[in-house]
Design a protein around this motif. Structure first.
Motif, PDB file in Angstrom:
ATOM      1  N   GLY A 323     -49.815 -58.678 -21.369  1.00  0.00           N
ATOM      2  CA  GLY A 323     -50.139 -58.230 -20.243  1.00  0.00           C
ATOM      3  C   GLY A 323     -51.512 -58.309 -20.008  1.00  0.00           C
ATOM      4  N   PHE A 324     -52.016 -58.413 -18.752  1.00  0.00           N
ATOM      5  CA  PHE A 324     -53.360 -58.355 -18.326  1.00  0.00           C
ATOM      6  C   PHE A 324     -53.636 -56.690 -17.803  1.00  0.00           C
ATOM      7  CE2 PHE A 324     -52.702 -62.748 -17.075  1.00  0.00           C
ATOM      8  CZ  PHE A 324     -52.794 -63.289 -18.171  1.00  0.00           C
ATOM      9  N   VAL A 325     -54.774 -56.395 -17.892  1.00  0.00           N
ATOM     10  CA  VAL A 325     -55.347 -55.115 -17.395  1.00  0.00           C
ATOM     11  C   VAL A 325     -56.588 -55.299 -16.736  1.00  0.00           C
ATOM     12  CG1 VAL A 325     -56.502 -54.374 -19.596  1.00  0.00           C
ATOM     13  CG2 VAL A 325     -55.496 -52.690 -18.086  1.00  0.00           C
ATOM     14  N   ARG A 326     -57.020 -54.067 -15.602  1.00  0.00           N
ATOM     15  CA  ARG A 326     -58.168 -54.152 -15.115  1.00  0.00           C
ATOM     16  C   ARG A 326     -59.443 -54.117 -16.354  1.00  0.00           C
ATOM     17  NH1 ARG A 326     -61.226 -49.544 -13.794  1.00  0.00           N
ATOM     18  NH2 ARG A 326     -59.447 -48.281 -14.491  1.00  0.00           N
ATOM     19  N   SER A 338     -55.053 -68.960 -27.320  1.00  0.00           N
ATOM     20  CA  SER A 338     -53.827 -69.456 -27.737  1.00  0.00           C
ATOM     21  C   SER A 338     -52.723 -68.817 -26.947  1.00  0.00           C
ATOM     22  CB  SER A 338     -53.690 -69.898 -29.131  1.00  0.00           C
ATOM     23  OG  SER A 338     -53.613 -68.401 -29.675  1.00  0.00           O
ATOM     24  N   THR A 339     -52.837 -67.721 -27.004  1.00  0.00           N
ATOM     25  CA  THR A 339     -51.699 -67.027 -26.405  1.00  0.00           C
ATOM     26  C   THR A 339     -51.635 -67.365 -24.737  1.00  0.00           C
ATOM     27  OG1 THR A 339     -51.672 -65.284 -27.931  1.00  0.00           O
ATOM     28  CG2 THR A 339     -50.461 -64.673 -25.961  1.00  0.00           C
ATOM     29  N   LEU A 340     -52.752 -67.009 -24.273  1.00  0.00           N
ATOM     30  CA  LEU A 340     -52.818 -67.317 -22.778  1.00  0.00           C
ATOM     31  C   LEU A 340     -52.792 -68.727 -22.149  1.00  0.00           C
ATOM     32  CD1 LEU A 340     -56.158 -64.908 -22.122  1.00  0.00           C
ATOM     33  CD2 LEU A 340     -53.645 -64.454 -21.809  1.00  0.00           C
ATOM     34  N   GLU A 341     -52.879 -69.590 -23.273  1.00  0.00           N
ATOM     35  CA  GLU A 341     -52.566 -71.241 -23.239  1.00  0.00           C
ATOM     36  C   GLU A 341     -50.912 -71.246 -22.768  1.00  0.00           C
ATOM     37  OE1 GLU A 341     -53.910 -73.315 -26.522  1.00  0.00           O
ATOM     38  OE2 GLU A 341     -55.944 -73.133 -25.868  1.00  0.00           O
ATOM     39  N   GLU A 342     -50.339 -70.224 -23.022  1.00  0.00           N
ATOM     40  CA  GLU A 342     -48.686 -70.256 -22.795  1.00  0.00           C
ATOM     41  C   GLU A 342     -48.777 -70.400 -21.194  1.00  0.00           C
ATOM     42  OE1 GLU A 342     -46.189 -70.906 -24.560  1.00  0.00           O
ATOM     43  OE2 GLU A 342     -47.311 -70.695 -26.390  1.00  0.00           O
ATOM     44  N   VAL A 343     -49.488 -69.742 -20.507  1.00  0.00           N
ATOM     45  CA  VAL A 343     -49.534 -69.729 -19.154  1.00  0.00           C
ATOM     46  C   VAL A 343     -49.944 -71.000 -18.423  1.00  0.00           C
ATOM     47  CG1 VAL A 343     -50.310 -68.302 -17.070  1.00  0.00           C
ATOM     48  CG2 VAL A 343     -49.730 -67.279 -19.063  1.00  0.00           C
ATOM     49  N   MET A 344     -51.102 -71.572 -19.021  1.00  0.00           N
ATOM     50  CA  MET A 344     -51.438 -72.873 -18.526  1.00  0.00           C
ATOM     51  C   MET A 344     -50.470 -73.966 -18.489  1.00  0.00           C
ATOM     52  SD  MET A 344     -54.038 -71.246 -17.036  1.00  0.00           S
ATOM     53  CE  MET A 344     -54.815 -72.865 -16.330  1.00  0.00           C
ATOM     54  N   ASN A 368     -55.073 -62.278 -11.197  1.00  0.00           N
ATOM     55  CA  ASN A 368     -55.662 -63.659 -10.881  1.00  0.00           C
ATOM     56  C   ASN A 368     -57.223 -63.818 -11.394  1.00  0.00           C
ATOM     57  OD1 ASN A 368     -53.494 -64.043  -9.345  1.00  0.00           O
ATOM     58  ND2 ASN A 368     -54.266 -63.073  -7.426  1.00  0.00           N
ATOM     59  N   LYS A 369     -57.942 -62.544 -11.447  1.00  0.00           N
ATOM     60  CA  LYS A 369     -59.296 -62.678 -12.077  1.00  0.00           C
ATOM     61  C   LYS A 369     -59.483 -63.407 -13.329  1.00  0.00           C
ATOM     62  CE  LYS A 369     -63.646 -60.034 -13.109  1.00  0.00           C
ATOM     63  NZ  LYS A 369     -64.157 -58.748 -13.208  1.00  0.00           N
ATOM     64  N   VAL A 370     -58.186 -62.891 -14.330  1.00  0.00           N
ATOM     65  CA  VAL A 370     -58.293 -63.214 -15.484  1.00  0.00           C
ATOM     66  C   VAL A 370     -57.961 -64.952 -15.646  1.00  0.00           C
ATOM     67  CG1 VAL A 370     -57.246 -63.096 -17.973  1.00  0.00           C
ATOM     68  CG2 VAL A 370     -57.825 -61.245 -16.556  1.00  0.00           C
ATOM     69  N   ILE A 371     -56.950 -65.203 -14.941  1.00  0.00           N
ATOM     70  CA  ILE A 371     -56.360 -66.472 -14.759  1.00  0.00           C
ATOM     71  C   ILE A 371     -57.244 -67.503 -14.403  1.00  0.00           C
ATOM     72  CG2 ILE A 371     -54.698 -68.178 -13.901  1.00  0.00           C
ATOM     73  CD1 ILE A 371     -52.470 -65.914 -14.029  1.00  0.00           C
ATOM     74  N   GLY A 372     -58.315 -67.167 -13.420  1.00  0.00           N
ATOM     75  CA  GLY A 372     -59.385 -67.836 -12.766  1.00  0.00           C
ATOM     76  C   GLY A 372     -60.625 -67.951 -13.864  1.00  0.00           C
ATOM     77  N   GLU A 373     -60.867 -67.166 -14.685  1.00  0.00           N
ATOM     78  CA  GLU A 373     -61.506 -67.395 -15.657  1.00  0.00           C
ATOM     79  C   GLU A 373     -61.104 -68.334 -16.818  1.00  0.00           C
ATOM     80  OE1 GLU A 373     -62.054 -63.532 -17.576  1.00  0.00           O
ATOM     81  OE2 GLU A 373     -63.186 -62.671 -15.992  1.00  0.00           O
TER      82      GLU A 373
END
Length: 501
Positions: A323-326, A338-344, A368-373
């Protein structure tokens, strides 16, 4: 039926979407066992044999005091409304409780920007000293990232431990990480954060003397030497380099698993969103997988992958992500690459929003900010997303009405009650249909493996037989349709009924 994280066999029978098994009530799922193990760390059990009831009760109370730190939360209100700053402090309190502490008090100060010396003004520091002494708190948590100078100044003034939001989140990740990769990623993130904050007191700052002959190193070795801080930083850099090599090696294993999934041509659906938005509950509602569900922030750190079957018979792979957080710490974004690559790598992302949160639009912006980064750094395009507003059974009707007005095309569901899950499955099927190609195949009778694959990966619209084999009207992933191009019936070729296809 459930599978271990990512290591599932595609020959296993998939779990029908939205259906649980009766055996799940008899045999505990992996998530239930994980939750029991995690909760047991906070459960206090009484001693037996030599203690009387009164002694045992006193022992329990004393043990609880030792286990839980009393913390005071401090925030700086630079923008937004009073309700927004209070909601942020409530989130900080939830983070502190998740880390295993007891929140004694919360204060905040309205300023244009945080004070460069002490984060809060001198007057608030004096007020905070009084609160710390009154409550007996031993830790102060600031809702922001403190500079080393601010941290030292506050510790000197308060005479208690001072940490910031980043350190708190890193501590939660360290507690909840289970896999070898997750633990290595957390350790790397902690070291990247601490290397700029290594500090010493008194003799710890002195130069280190070396050599056996003479106090300053002996002949040829006299000089300034290396300070304790420099030695600590050198060791941290060496350990960080080692962890990066280990994580790179683990990434190869994850890439191999992803290549297996890609080769199988099964649509991949990533479930992303704010922490505690109900992502794991949603994947359970869709697959009946029994993934760990806990009403706590960052309950899921290790990505969970489950194979399931939609109502139209199509097999899909769901990936539950971190999960993401502010103000998610930059170190964590880097370490969990590598974990966030699952999203991409997904074909579609289910962006889950907590509808019961007072400010759900802020959650959407944070994600959206984290995914944008990630998109900016990798240069890849983000996959399409379906916005899912969860927990509508607990949400304020006014907030839901505003979301329905502002979020055109969003699906409103409750993973707990099952409301809206059918609509979500239908929407997911419709989207996946746009990635497919409609073809008519004529498969020889001796190629039953092709027929089985078509039924597993596609949506069969019609099936009949002629003297040459099985004729199937099917909607398949475009990649699979290209692979089976040798069996495609050309336009104008007569079908089994003599019609023109």
């Amino acid at each position: 039926m459930t599978h271990d994280d990512e290591d599932f066999d595609f020959d296993d029978q998939p779990i029908p979407a939205g259906e649980g098994t009766s055996a799940a009530h008899l045999t505990p799922t992996t998530g239930e066992l994980d939750l029991e193990a995690r909760s047991s760390l906070r459960r206090l059990t009484r001693g037996t044999s030599q203690y009387t009831d009164d002694q045992a009760e006193g022992y329990d109370v004393e043990y609880r005091k030792l286990r839980l730190e009393r913390v005071v939360l401090v925030g700086v209100w630079t923008e937004g409304s009073v309700a927004q700053i209070e909601a942020r402090l409530d989130e900080l309190a939830a983070l502190a409780e998740t880390a295993g502490s007891d929140v004694a008090d919360m204060i905040y100060q309205k300023r244009d920007k945080p004070d460069s010396g002490t984060y809060i003004g001198r007057g608030k520091v004096e007020e905070l000293v009084a609160i710390v002494r009154e409550t007996g708190a031993d830790t102060v948590v600031c809702d922001g990232e403190l500079s080393p100078g601010q941290m030292i100044a506050l510790e000197k003034a308060l005479d208690v431990k001072v940490i910031d939001r980043t350190m708190l989140i890193l501590d939660i990740f360290a507690q909840h990480a289970k896999s070898k990769e997750g633990k290595a990623q957390v350790a790397l993130a902690q070291m990247e954060y601490l290397i700029t904050r290594v500090r010493g007191w008194g003799s710890a700052l002195s130069r280190q003397a070396g050599g056996r002959a003479g106090s300053n190193g002996g002949v040829g070795l006299r000089g300034p030497g290396e300070t304790k801080i420099e030695a600590d930083r050198r060791r941290l850099r060496a350990e960080m380099a080692k962890l990066r090599r280990e994580i790179a090696g683990m990434k190869k294993s994850r890439d191999v698993k992803r290549m297996r999934r890609d080769a199988a041509a099964i649509p991949q659906v990533a479930i992303a969103g704010y922490t505690n938005a109900g992502k794991s509950s949603l994947i359970n509602a869709l697959t009946g997988a029994g993934v760990l569900v806990e009403n706590a922030l960052f309950a899921t750190l290790d990505p969970t992958t489950r194979k399931a079957q939609l109502a139209d018979g199509r097999s899909v792979v769901f990936s539950d992500t971190v999960g993401f957080v502010r103000h998610l710490p930059t170190q964590l974004v880097e370490a969990f690459r590598s974990t966030l690559e699952e999203v991409m790598a997904a074909d579609v992302v289910l962006h889950v929003v907590d509808g019961s949160d007072p400010f759900p639009m802020e959650q959407i912006s944070a994600v959206n900010k984290v995914i944008g980064e990630i998109v900016e750094e990798t240069g890849e395009s983000a996959p399409p997303e379906i916005l899912v507003v969860n927990k509508i059974d607990k949400a304020d009707p006014l907030v839901l009405a505003e979301l329905r007005h502002r979020l055109d095309g969003a699906i409103f569901v409750s993973a707990t009650s099952g409301e809206g899950i059918g609509e979500l499955e239908t929407q997911l099927e419709l989207f996946l249909n746009t990635l497919d190609s409609f073809v008519t195949l004529r498969v020889p009778f001796d190629r039953g493996d092709i027929v089985a694959r078509v039924h597993d990966l596609g949506t069969v619209m019609g099936e009949r037989y002629d003297e040459a084999g099985t004729v199937i009207d099917v909607r398949l992933p475009t990649q699979v349709a290209r692979e089976l191009s040798a069996f495609v019936v050309d336009e104008g070729e007569p079908s089994a009924a003599g019609e023109t296809l």
